[in-house]
Design a protein around this motif. Structure first.
Motif, PDB file in Angstrom:
ATOM      1  N   PHE A  25      42.273  45.684   9.265  1.00  0.00           N
ATOM      2  CA  PHE A  25      42.078  44.466  10.059  1.00  0.00           C
ATOM      3  C   PHE A  25      42.352  44.721  11.533  1.00  0.00           C
ATOM      4  N   PHE A  28      39.526  46.612  13.078  1.00  0.00           N
ATOM      5  CA  PHE A  28      38.436  45.656  13.273  1.00  0.00           C
ATOM      6  C   PHE A  28      38.719  44.796  14.499  1.00  0.00           C
ATOM      7  N   SER A  29      39.957  44.358  14.617  1.00  0.00           N
ATOM      8  CA  SER A  29      40.363  43.516  15.736  1.00  0.00           C
ATOM      9  C   SER A  29      40.156  44.221  17.073  1.00  0.00           C
ATOM     10  N   GLU A  32      36.456  43.991  17.892  1.00  0.00           N
ATOM     11  CA  GLU A  32      35.914  42.653  18.102  1.00  0.00           C
ATOM     12  C   GLU A  32      36.492  41.938  19.325  1.00  0.00           C
ATOM     13  N   ARG A  55      36.091  35.945  11.745  1.00  0.00           N
ATOM     14  CA  ARG A  55      35.064  36.983  11.633  1.00  0.00           C
ATOM     15  C   ARG A  55      35.395  37.964  10.512  1.00  0.00           C
ATOM     16  N   TRP A  56      36.671  38.293  10.350  1.00  0.00           N
ATOM     17  CA  TRP A  56      37.083  39.232   9.292  1.00  0.00           C
ATOM     18  C   TRP A  56      36.793  38.638   7.920  1.00  0.00           C
ATOM     19  N   LYS A  57      37.003  37.328   7.782  1.00  0.00           N
ATOM     20  CA  LYS A  57      36.722  36.679   6.496  1.00  0.00           C
ATOM     21  C   LYS A  57      35.226  36.685   6.185  1.00  0.00           C
ATOM     22  N   VAL A  59      32.898  38.867   7.370  1.00  0.00           N
ATOM     23  CA  VAL A  59      32.245  40.177   7.432  1.00  0.00           C
ATOM     24  C   VAL A  59      31.933  40.687   6.016  1.00  0.00           C
ATOM     25  N   LYS A  64      33.911  45.997   5.780  1.00  0.00           N
ATOM     26  CA  LYS A  64      35.349  46.089   5.473  1.00  0.00           C
ATOM     27  C   LYS A  64      35.693  47.462   4.921  1.00  0.00           C
ATOM     28  N   TYR A  67      35.996  49.998   7.667  1.00  0.00           N
ATOM     29  CA  TYR A  67      37.278  49.902   8.381  1.00  0.00           C
ATOM     30  C   TYR A  67      38.440  50.375   7.510  1.00  0.00           C
TER      31      TYR A  67
END
Length: 149
Positions: A25, A28-29, A32, A55-57, A59, A64, A67
């Motif tokens: 996460f 990813f953060s 983004e 956005r993570w939810k 994607v 995922k 990442y």
């Protein structure tokens, strides 16, 4: 006394120790956050974090997994650096301390005891109050006793 022991734990942390790897996460953060800041520069840090979470939810699983693979690679690198760090003596902090810090058990226990200490302390104070009230029916004397301590 718990405060003193907590402060000593922080004091024994070696600044030369390798930093823990980022999770999928957080990787990813990192990717983004600049995009969100570019599109909405007026958003606060908290709002940006909320957007990243949304956005993570949303994607796809493929993204995922990509990442999570990056995070696994970072974790392997960290474990290698940690092993080298421990072999070199752990920065002079003593073999026992560095090996205990590297193990997962004590760090989880210290985390859980920190969060458990606060509610336990409140409960203890409540229990102590109720036991004082049970021992003595005169509440005015209880207030005077508490002020003296």
């Amino acid at each position: 006394m718990p405060r003193g022991s907590g402060a000593s734990r922080k004091a024994t942390k070696d600044p030369n120790a390798p930093k823990r790897p980022l999770s999928a996460f957080f990787l990813f953060s990192q990717d983004e956050r600049p995009d969100i800041k570019k599109k909405s520069p007026s958003l606060s840090v908290g709002d940006i974090s909320k957007e990243i979470g949304l956005r993570w939810k949303k994607v796809s699983d493929d993204v995922k997994k990509r990442y999570e693979q990056k995070a696994a690679v970072e974790k392997q690198k960290y474990e290698t650096r940690l092993a080298e760090y421990k072999k070199s003596g752990g920065g002079g902090g003593g073999g026992d301390i560095s090996s205990a810090k590297g193990s997962k058990g004590p760090s989880k226990a210290s985390t859980s005891t920190k969060s458990a200490k606060k509610p336990a302390g409140k409960k203890s104070a409540t229990k102590a109050k109720s036991s004082d009230e049970d021992n003595d029916d005169d509440d005015e004397d209880d207030d005077d006793d508490e002020d003296e301590e």
